[in-house]
Motif scaffolding. Sequence first.
Motif, PDB file in Angstrom:
ATOM      1  N   ILE A   1      29.844  35.659  43.060  1.00 13.79           N
ATOM      2  CA  ILE A   1      29.690  36.757  44.017  1.00 13.79           C
ATOM      3  C   ILE A   1      30.967  36.985  44.818  1.00 13.79           C
ATOM      4  CG2 ILE A   1      28.389  37.546  46.036  1.00 13.79           C
ATOM      5  CD1 ILE A   1      26.006  35.921  45.013  1.00 13.79           C
ATOM      6  N   PHE A   2      31.661  35.898  45.141  1.00 12.53           N
ATOM      7  CA  PHE A   2      32.852  35.999  45.976  1.00 12.53           C
ATOM      8  C   PHE A   2      34.105  35.637  45.190  1.00 12.53           C
ATOM      9  CE2 PHE A   2      29.293  34.710  48.776  1.00 12.53           C
ATOM     10  CZ  PHE A   2      29.235  35.841  49.571  1.00 12.53           C
ATOM     11  N   GLY A   3      35.242  36.089  45.695  1.00 10.64           N
ATOM     12  CA  GLY A   3      36.533  35.693  45.143  1.00 10.64           C
ATOM     13  C   GLY A   3      36.754  36.144  43.706  1.00 10.64           C
ATOM     14  N   PHE A   4      37.435  35.286  42.955  1.00 14.45           N
ATOM     15  CA  PHE A   4      37.798  35.593  41.580  1.00 14.45           C
ATOM     16  C   PHE A   4      36.570  35.886  40.725  1.00 14.45           C
ATOM     17  CE2 PHE A   4      40.593  34.655  37.841  1.00 14.45           C
ATOM     18  CZ  PHE A   4      41.649  35.464  38.242  1.00 14.45           C
ATOM     19  N   GLY A   5      35.535  35.067  40.900  1.00 11.42           N
ATOM     20  CA  GLY A   5      34.309  35.268  40.138  1.00 11.42           C
ATOM     21  C   GLY A   5      33.612  36.567  40.477  1.00 11.42           C
ATOM     22  N   GLY A   6      33.694  36.966  41.740  1.00 12.53           N
ATOM     23  CA  GLY A   6      33.107  38.232  42.149  1.00 12.53           C
ATOM     24  C   GLY A   6      33.780  39.415  41.487  1.00 12.53           C
ATOM     25  N   LEU A   7      35.107  39.358  41.384  1.00 17.02           N
ATOM     26  CA  LEU A   7      35.834  40.416  40.694  1.00 17.02           C
ATOM     27  C   LEU A   7      35.434  40.490  39.224  1.00 17.02           C
ATOM     28  CD1 LEU A   7      39.415  39.945  42.218  1.00 17.02           C
ATOM     29  CD2 LEU A   7      37.787  41.783  42.702  1.00 17.02           C
ATOM     30  N   GLU A   8      35.251  39.334  38.606  1.00 17.42           N
ATOM     31  CA  GLU A   8      34.812  39.315  37.209  1.00 17.42           C
ATOM     32  C   GLU A   8      33.415  39.920  37.056  1.00 17.42           C
ATOM     33  OE1 GLU A   8      35.974  38.553  34.171  1.00 17.42           O
ATOM     34  OE2 GLU A   8      37.980  38.355  35.018  1.00 17.42           O
ATOM     35  N   SER A   9      32.565  39.721  38.064  1.00 19.96           N
ATOM     36  CA  SER A   9      31.219  40.286  38.003  1.00 19.96           C
ATOM     37  C   SER A   9      31.242  41.814  38.006  1.00 19.96           C
ATOM     38  CB  SER A   9      30.376  39.780  39.178  1.00 19.96           C
ATOM     39  OG  SER A   9      30.185  38.378  39.102  1.00 19.96           O
ATOM     40  N   LEU A  10      32.284  42.383  38.597  1.00 21.19           N
ATOM     41  CA  LEU A  10      32.417  43.846  38.629  1.00 21.19           C
ATOM     42  C   LEU A  10      33.031  44.410  37.352  1.00 21.19           C
ATOM     43  CD1 LEU A  10      33.750  44.316  42.271  1.00 21.19           C
ATOM     44  CD2 LEU A  10      31.429  44.761  41.447  1.00 21.19           C
ATOM     45  N   ARG A  11      33.638  43.546  36.549  1.00 20.12           N
ATOM     46  CA  ARG A  11      34.392  44.014  35.383  1.00 20.12           C
ATOM     47  C   ARG A  11      33.541  44.825  34.395  1.00 20.12           C
ATOM     48  NH1 ARG A  11      39.266  42.499  33.119  1.00 20.12           N
ATOM     49  NH2 ARG A  11      39.437  40.736  34.565  1.00 20.12           N
ATOM     50  N   PRO A  12      32.358  44.337  33.960  1.00 19.97           N
ATOM     51  CA  PRO A  12      31.601  45.133  32.990  1.00 19.97           C
ATOM     52  C   PRO A  12      31.152  46.482  33.542  1.00 19.97           C
ATOM     53  CG  PRO A  12      30.326  43.226  33.716  1.00 19.97           C
ATOM     54  CD  PRO A  12      31.707  43.034  34.223  1.00 19.97           C
ATOM     55  N   ILE A  13      30.854  46.527  34.838  1.00 19.51           N
ATOM     56  CA  ILE A  13      30.447  47.794  35.444  1.00 19.51           C
ATOM     57  C   ILE A  13      31.619  48.768  35.429  1.00 19.51           C
ATOM     58  CG2 ILE A  13      29.590  48.895  37.547  1.00 19.51           C
ATOM     59  CD1 ILE A  13      28.355  46.125  38.279  1.00 19.51           C
ATOM     60  N   ALA A  14      32.789  48.290  35.830  1.00 24.62           N
ATOM     61  CA  ALA A  14      33.980  49.142  35.859  1.00 24.62           C
ATOM     62  C   ALA A  14      34.389  49.566  34.449  1.00 24.62           C
ATOM     63  CB  ALA A  14      35.124  48.398  36.540  1.00 24.62           C
ATOM     64  N   ARG A  15      34.304  48.648  33.507  1.00 21.80           N
ATOM     65  CA  ARG A  15      34.677  48.979  32.126  1.00 21.80           C
ATOM     66  C   ARG A  15      33.781  50.081  31.581  1.00 21.80           C
ATOM     67  NH1 ARG A  15      34.324  44.961  26.817  1.00 21.80           N
ATOM     68  NH2 ARG A  15      34.343  46.646  25.285  1.00 21.80           N
ATOM     69  N   ALA A  16      32.466  49.949  31.813  1.00 17.57           N
ATOM     70  CA  ALA A  16      31.533  50.960  31.316  1.00 17.57           C
ATOM     71  C   ALA A  16      31.791  52.321  31.952  1.00 17.57           C
ATOM     72  CB  ALA A  16      30.097  50.514  31.580  1.00 17.57           C
ATOM     73  N   ALA A  17      32.045  52.320  33.258  1.00 14.99           N
ATOM     74  CA  ALA A  17      32.206  53.578  33.995  1.00 14.99           C
ATOM     75  C   ALA A  17      33.541  54.261  33.729  1.00 14.99           C
ATOM     76  CB  ALA A  17      32.033  53.317  35.486  1.00 14.99           C
ATOM     77  N   LEU A  18      34.570  53.478  33.414  1.00 18.53           N
ATOM     78  CA  LEU A  18      35.916  54.046  33.335  1.00 18.53           C
ATOM     79  C   LEU A  18      36.504  54.116  31.929  1.00 18.53           C
ATOM     80  CD1 LEU A  18      37.477  52.229  36.425  1.00 18.53           C
ATOM     81  CD2 LEU A  18      36.548  54.550  36.324  1.00 18.53           C
ATOM     82  N   ARG A  19      36.029  53.261  31.016  1.00 20.95           N
ATOM     83  CA  ARG A  19      36.711  53.153  29.729  1.00 20.95           C
ATOM     84  C   ARG A  19      35.888  53.576  28.513  1.00 20.95           C
ATOM     85  NH1 ARG A  19      39.457  47.389  29.209  1.00 20.95           N
ATOM     86  NH2 ARG A  19      40.124  48.389  27.271  1.00 20.95           N
ATOM     87  N   GLU A  20      34.586  53.680  28.670  1.00 19.12           N
ATOM     88  CA  GLU A  20      33.769  54.066  27.521  1.00 19.12           C
ATOM     89  C   GLU A  20      34.000  55.541  27.160  1.00 19.12           C
ATOM     90  OE1 GLU A  20      31.661  52.689  25.325  1.00 19.12           O
ATOM     91  OE2 GLU A  20      32.144  50.684  26.070  1.00 19.12           O
ATOM     92  N   PRO A  21      34.086  55.857  25.870  1.00 22.25           N
ATOM     93  CA  PRO A  21      34.338  57.248  25.464  1.00 22.25           C
ATOM     94  C   PRO A  21      33.138  58.165  25.661  1.00 22.25           C
ATOM     95  CG  PRO A  21      34.041  55.851  23.533  1.00 22.25           C
ATOM     96  CD  PRO A  21      34.098  54.928  24.719  1.00 22.25           C
ATOM     97  N   SER A  22      31.927  57.591  25.740  1.00 18.17           N
ATOM     98  CA  SER A  22      30.729  58.412  25.932  1.00 18.17           C
ATOM     99  C   SER A  22      29.653  57.563  26.603  1.00 18.17           C
ATOM    100  CB  SER A  22      30.213  58.945  24.595  1.00 18.17           C
ATOM    101  OG  SER A  22      29.823  57.873  23.751  1.00 18.17           O
ATOM    102  N   GLY A  23      28.681  58.249  27.211  1.00 12.99           N
ATOM    103  CA  GLY A  23      27.554  57.563  27.829  1.00 12.99           C
ATOM    104  C   GLY A  23      27.941  56.617  28.940  1.00 12.99           C
ATOM    105  N   ARG A  24      28.966  56.954  29.688  1.00 11.90           N
ATOM    106  CA  ARG A  24      29.496  56.019  30.679  1.00 11.90           C
ATOM    107  C   ARG A  24      28.467  55.614  31.727  1.00 11.90           C
ATOM    108  NH1 ARG A  24      35.638  58.198  32.065  1.00 11.90           N
ATOM    109  NH2 ARG A  24      36.539  57.757  30.009  1.00 11.90           N
TER     110      ARG A  24
END
Length: 293
Positions: free
Chosen positions: A253-276
């Motif tokens: 939840i906090f620190g480095f691990g918290g940032l990693e927890s946000l990674r799949p959400i950010a990847r889906a919202a910003l990098r997927e070509p469709s259905g973001r």
Amino acid sequence: MTVHYNTPEMTSRLVRDFPRRTPTGRAIFIHVLDNCSTTENLRLLRANIEGLPGVTLVVSDVNLGFGKGMNTIASSDIIDESDILWLLNPDTKLSAGCLELLERELDAGYFAVVAPLIYSGDETDPWIWFCGGSISMRGIHVRHQLYGCKLAEAPDETFETEFVTGAAPMMRASTFRSVGGFPDNYFLYWEDTYLSWKVRSQGSRLGIVPSAHLWHAVGASSGFAQSPTFYYWVARNRFTFAKDIGIPRRRLIFGFGGLESLRPIARAALREPSGRWSKARAAIRGTLSGLRV
């Protein structure tokens, strides 16, 4: 052994193209579990593989998930402790020499689990999908080494690794059973991370044989580039894995691990070509589910 889910053409090709004996003369038996595919896809699979020598098909009336499906096959009484298991995704193809090189390395006895270099892409532009990996306990994440690199950039010699993907690990049945197989409750993703961690925690080694090559379609049963299913289970099971190996939830939840927890959400919202947004919502749901594990 392989778990089939609505990819009858790929699974049938894998089964039909497989040799009936290893280069050292071991008989090969192919065990397929159908994971509650559609009626038509199961019919196609049956038509293509039933009756082939050395091939068994078990049909589940519920979708067990990848890990529990593999566990079901591996627990069969017809598989002896000393038998070699090669767990394969149905969307893979063997390259020449792959089986021989893995069998030889496993028989040498230094590694408890071995895996090939796995590549994807077409014949004119293949790229490395997996050639070993690392598990970070700081951020609770897994990295594939040399991901996206050309095949020529891979090392020549077999080497030890922290992580072996579930797409093509080879080991003896005794090894798989000694760690309890894959966790039944993971359904999809991160079960290979747990298996890798568990094998190494028992003092055994994981090895990569980069001269052994295997092609992988990457994501055929969950949907290419990537599906909401992928994002949900990848996000959720990172928390499940952390809990199972004793890492406190606050580290995710906090620190480095918290940032990693946000990674799949950010990847889906910003990098997927469709259905973001549907994929981002799936990642959020997976994260929330993981927090409740």
